[in-house]
Design a protein around this motif. Structure first.
Motif, PDB file in Angstrom:
ATOM      1  N   UNK A 312       0.847  -1.205   0.000  1.00 53.12           N
ATOM      2  CA  UNK A 312       0.000   0.000   0.000  1.00 53.12           C
ATOM      3  C   UNK A 312       0.877   1.248   0.000  1.00 53.12           C
ATOM      4  N   UNK A 313       0.854   1.986  -1.101  1.00 48.48           N
ATOM      5  CA  UNK A 313       1.663   3.219  -1.195  1.00 48.48           C
ATOM      6  C   UNK A 313       0.855   4.420  -0.742  1.00 48.48           C
ATOM      7  N   UNK A 314       1.387   5.126   0.242  1.00 46.16           N
ATOM      8  CA  UNK A 314       0.716   6.349   0.697  1.00 46.16           C
ATOM      9  C   UNK A 314       0.926   7.442  -0.347  1.00 46.16           C
ATOM     10  N   UNK A 315      -0.173   8.057  -0.775  1.00 45.61           N
ATOM     11  CA  UNK A 315      -0.110   9.064  -1.841  1.00 45.61           C
ATOM     12  C   UNK A 315      -0.338  10.477  -1.309  1.00 45.61           C
ATOM     13  N   UNK A 316      -1.092  10.560  -0.221  1.00 43.42           N
ATOM     14  CA  UNK A 316      -1.501  11.887   0.230  1.00 43.42           C
ATOM     15  C   UNK A 316      -1.829  11.820   1.721  1.00 43.42           C
ATOM     16  N   UNK A 317      -1.287  12.785   2.482  1.00 42.68           N
ATOM     17  CA  UNK A 317      -1.615  12.889   3.908  1.00 42.68           C
ATOM     18  C   UNK A 317      -2.092  14.317   4.129  1.00 42.68           C
ATOM     19  N   UNK A 318      -3.349  14.469   4.503  1.00 44.03           N
ATOM     20  CA  UNK A 318      -3.899  15.828   4.688  1.00 44.03           C
ATOM     21  C   UNK A 318      -4.345  15.970   6.131  1.00 44.03           C
ATOM     22  N   UNK A 319      -3.750  16.944   6.813  1.00 46.76           N
ATOM     23  CA  UNK A 319      -4.066  17.177   8.221  1.00 46.76           C
ATOM     24  C   UNK A 319      -5.178  18.218   8.298  1.00 46.76           C
ATOM     25  N   UNK A 320      -6.272  17.874   8.970  1.00 46.56           N
ATOM     26  CA  UNK A 320      -7.356  18.836   9.135  1.00 46.56           C
ATOM     27  C   UNK A 320      -7.546  19.159  10.602  1.00 46.56           C
ATOM     28  N   UNK A 321      -8.547  19.994  10.888  1.00 45.80           N
ATOM     29  CA  UNK A 321      -8.751  20.366  12.293  1.00 45.80           C
ATOM     30  C   UNK A 321      -9.295  19.211  13.108  1.00 45.80           C
ATOM     31  N   UNK A 322     -10.081  18.337  12.411  1.00 46.49           N
ATOM     32  CA  UNK A 322     -10.737  17.246  13.154  1.00 46.49           C
ATOM     33  C   UNK A 322     -10.014  15.902  13.017  1.00 46.49           C
ATOM     34  N   UNK A 323      -9.052  15.832  12.126  1.00 44.19           N
ATOM     35  CA  UNK A 323      -8.382  14.552  11.946  1.00 44.19           C
ATOM     36  C   UNK A 323      -7.439  14.581  10.760  1.00 44.19           C
ATOM     37  N   UNK A 324      -6.974  13.403  10.401  1.00 45.97           N
ATOM     38  CA  UNK A 324      -6.019  13.278   9.294  1.00 45.97           C
ATOM     39  C   UNK A 324      -6.645  12.364   8.240  1.00 45.97           C
ATOM     40  N   UNK A 325      -6.503  12.761   6.965  1.00 40.19           N
ATOM     41  CA  UNK A 325      -7.015  11.932   5.872  1.00 40.19           C
ATOM     42  C   UNK A 325      -5.816  11.417   5.089  1.00 40.19           C
ATOM     43  N   UNK A 326      -5.761  10.105   4.908  1.00 43.98           N
ATOM     44  CA  UNK A 326      -4.618   9.506   4.205  1.00 43.98           C
ATOM     45  C   UNK A 326      -5.134   8.686   3.036  1.00 43.98           C
TER      46      UNK A 326
END
Ligand SMILES: Cc1cc2nc3c(=O)[nH]c(=O)nc-3n(C[C@H](O)[C@H](O)[C@H](O)COP(=O)(O)OP(=O)(O)OC[C@H]3O[C@@H](n4cnc5c(N)ncnc54)[C@H](O)[C@@H]3O)c2cc1C
Length: 559
Positions: A312-326
């Motif tokens: 599984x290759x991680x492509x995108x990690x987006x940090x938000x106020x309520x959590x993290x989307x990967x």
């Protein structure tokens, strides 16, 4: 019969009976899937990722399953957190510390040893205790004999013969010996003037600048420092260059004087001939499959618990106020999977992290801009009979050539060295793992990506044919593992930069884990929801650095 005599006898017997038949060499590239990494790079370049086919939730997401990612997972488990997932690009966890198999014989694909850790590396000591490698007996810490490197540990092919140890001593003059002693005294004096810790983050304290000694050494190239000190003996310079290439992937003309001194001062010092060597501290742990032995054990509970997701290759990690989307690409299904987590441990190499973390923090962008990485390769050579050998010291675990025709050549380790069965020592088939650090080779990365496996295999066989003239006739297979960005090179100025990252979040609070570890928070590069862990953050790559960084990041995401 002494082990040493037995080795010589075994080699002689086998040579007497062998036919010099030329071999057709089997082999290829193995280990790292470069195509996967490049596919990821190309996907990221387009900026348009396919829509996620599935959405999953977890408390903590760990991106990257090298030593650092696995250590972070262990810290979570010990803190009683099971709700996490670890995503790894390759089909097996372990990163640069994976093991492989050639013709049925286990061998290292990358890292092959762990020095017995000092007290600054107590997280690593705790792991070794957990794995049964370190025990207290009659009030003293003992390491499992079975996995301590058996004697003879190392030898050097120097001036036509083998000598014990890697420091050139056979037939060297008085002026060389005098320079060995002077360098040894310098290392001792600098070690007293400032703390050289392994892992290096144990030496940093909040609100305290780098010690002046560290600052001065970090500001200059090691070669320049040696020249300034009048340390110009060619044998000493060869040994120091070899040591730097071995730990940092590049030599004394590239690394900082801090790195050159740290190599010795943080571990066992530098011992001139005649100095009493503290043997216990120079001991190393090793296994046929190298440090893959350790990473498999770290990965086992995650596999059993369903937390390990390889391929599984991680492509995108987006940090938000309520959590993290990967977002991750699943190479088996061809789908993008979205993970929603409360926090994320980014255990990826810095250059990958800088590409996938959205709105990357300034320290990450700056680290990606500053760090320089050495490419490496490992040639695993399967031989089916003992090799002809030049006179001198008996075959050892680590066998180094003073004059290696290959740029960055570091010699070979023997995967059969730790065997216990009578008659098995080098007498039967084994795998020789030949290492080449390409940090000093211009275009080294391009050459790794473009030249065929046969180029690297033939180059390894040719250089090792000097001490072992019949190698081409005994080698039946050569597998080449390539690492484009194997390890960060500790160039001048890097320590000053990296040593400040993460200190602002350092609270010094204690955290009790289920195994009763004496834990405290360690300075970790982090944002509100992301904690970064990889040996890159130490500016050089060894197990102790990667493991402690991962452990610290695991604790940091628990806040
Ligand atoms: C040839 C070689 C020999 C070495 N020998 C030794 C030795 O003998 N002793 C020693 O102590 N150290 C040695 N080292 C250093 C070694 O790098 C460290 O010991 C340690 O393994 C580093 O671990 P890490 O987790 O920091 O990094 P890595 O091993 O780089 O781990 C990063 C992980 O992230 C994964 N990854 C990358 N991109 C993605 C993505 N997009 N999505 C998901 N996963 C991703 C990688 O596949 C990898 O598993 C050696 C290194 C090399 C290359």
């Amino acid at each position: 019969m002494q082990r040493r005599q037995f080795l010589a006898a075994a080699a002689a017997t086998a040579l007497a009976g062998c036919q010099d038949t030329p071999r057709t060499l089997a082999g290829g590239f193995t280990g790292i899937d470069l195509a996967r990494g490049h596919q990821l790079r190309d996907l990221l370049k387009t900026g348009q990722l396919p829509a996620p086919a599935v959405v999953r939730r977890t408390q903590v997401l760990i991106a990257g399953g090298g030593v650092a990612g696995l250590a972070a997972a262990r810290a979570l488990r010990l803190a009683g957190v099971d709700d996490f997932a670890l995503l790894e690009l390759e089909d097996e966890a372990g990163g640069n510390s994976r093991g492989g198999v050639v013709n049925g014989i286990a061998c290292p694909l990358g890292a092959h040893y762990l020095p017995v850790p000092g007290d600054d590396a107590h997280e690593v000591q705790d792991l070794l205790e957990e794995l049964g490698l370190r025990k207290r007996q009659a009030g003293r810490w003992q390491y499992e004999e079975r996995h301590l490197c058996h004697s003879p540990q190392e030898r050097l092919f120097f001036q036509g013969g083998w000598q014990e140890g890697l420091l050139p001593v056979q037939g060297v003059g008085a002026s060389t010996l005098a320079q060995y002693r002077r360098f040894s005294q310098q290392v001792q004096a600098l070690g007293k003037a400032a703390r050289f810790t392994m892992p290096m983050l144990k030496g940093f304290e909040k609100n305290k600048p780098l010690a002046p000694v560290h600052q001065a050494l970090d500001a200059m190239i090691f070669d320049d420092w040696l020249a300034r000190e009048g340390l110009d003996d060619p044998h000493l310079r060869w040994y120091l260059d070899y040591s730097c290439r071995d730990d940092y992937g590049a030599g004394t003309a590239r690394v900082s004087a801090w790195a050159g001194i740290h190599y010795f001062a943080s571990r066992h010092g530098f011992h001139a001939p005649g100095d009493a060597a503290p043997e216990e501290r120079e001991a190393v742990l090793t296994w046929p499959e190298g440090n893959g032995w350790l990473t498999r054990r770290l990965a086992e509970p995650l596999r059993a618990g369903g937390q390990l997701r390889t391929g599984c290759s991680v492509l995108r990690i987006a940090e938000g106020r309520r959590g993290v989307e990967v977002d991750a690409f699943n190479h088996a299904t061809g789908n993008v999977e979205r993970w929603q987590a409360q926090r994320c441990v980014v255990a990826l190499p810095v250059f990958v992290a800088a590409r996938v973390v959205q709105q990357a923090p300034a320290f990450l962008r700056e680290a990606a801009r500053r760090l320089q990485w050495a490419p490496w390769l490992v040639a695993n050579i399967h031989i089916d009979a003992p090799l002809q050998d030049r006179p001198g010291a008996a075959p050892a675990w680590d066998n180094v050539l003073y004059q290696d025709a290959n740029p960055g050549g570091l010699g070979y380790v023997d995967a059969g060295h730790q065997r216990l069965e009578p008659g098995a020592l080098l007498a039967g088939p084994t795998v020789l793992s030949y290492y080449q650090a390409l940090g000093d080779l211009p275009q080294g990365r391009d050459q790794l990506a473009t030249l065929p496996w046969t180029h690297w295999a033939q180059a390894a066989l040719a250089t090792l044919a000097v001490p072992h003239p019949d190698l081409a006739h005994r080698a039946s297979r050569v597998d080449i593992t390539r690492y484009g960005h194997a390890m960060a090179i500790p160039v001048p100025g890097q320590l000053a930069f990296l040593s400040q990252i993460g200190l602002q979040r350092f609270t010094g609070k204690r955290k009790q884990l289920s195994n009763g570890e004496r834990n405290r928070w360690l300075p970790t590069p982090a944002t509100a929801r992301l904690a970064f862990a990889h040996a890159d953050w130490s500016g050089y790559s060894v197990f102790e650095e990667a493991f402690t960084r991962g452990h610290a990041a695991g604790l940091a995401v628990l806040t």
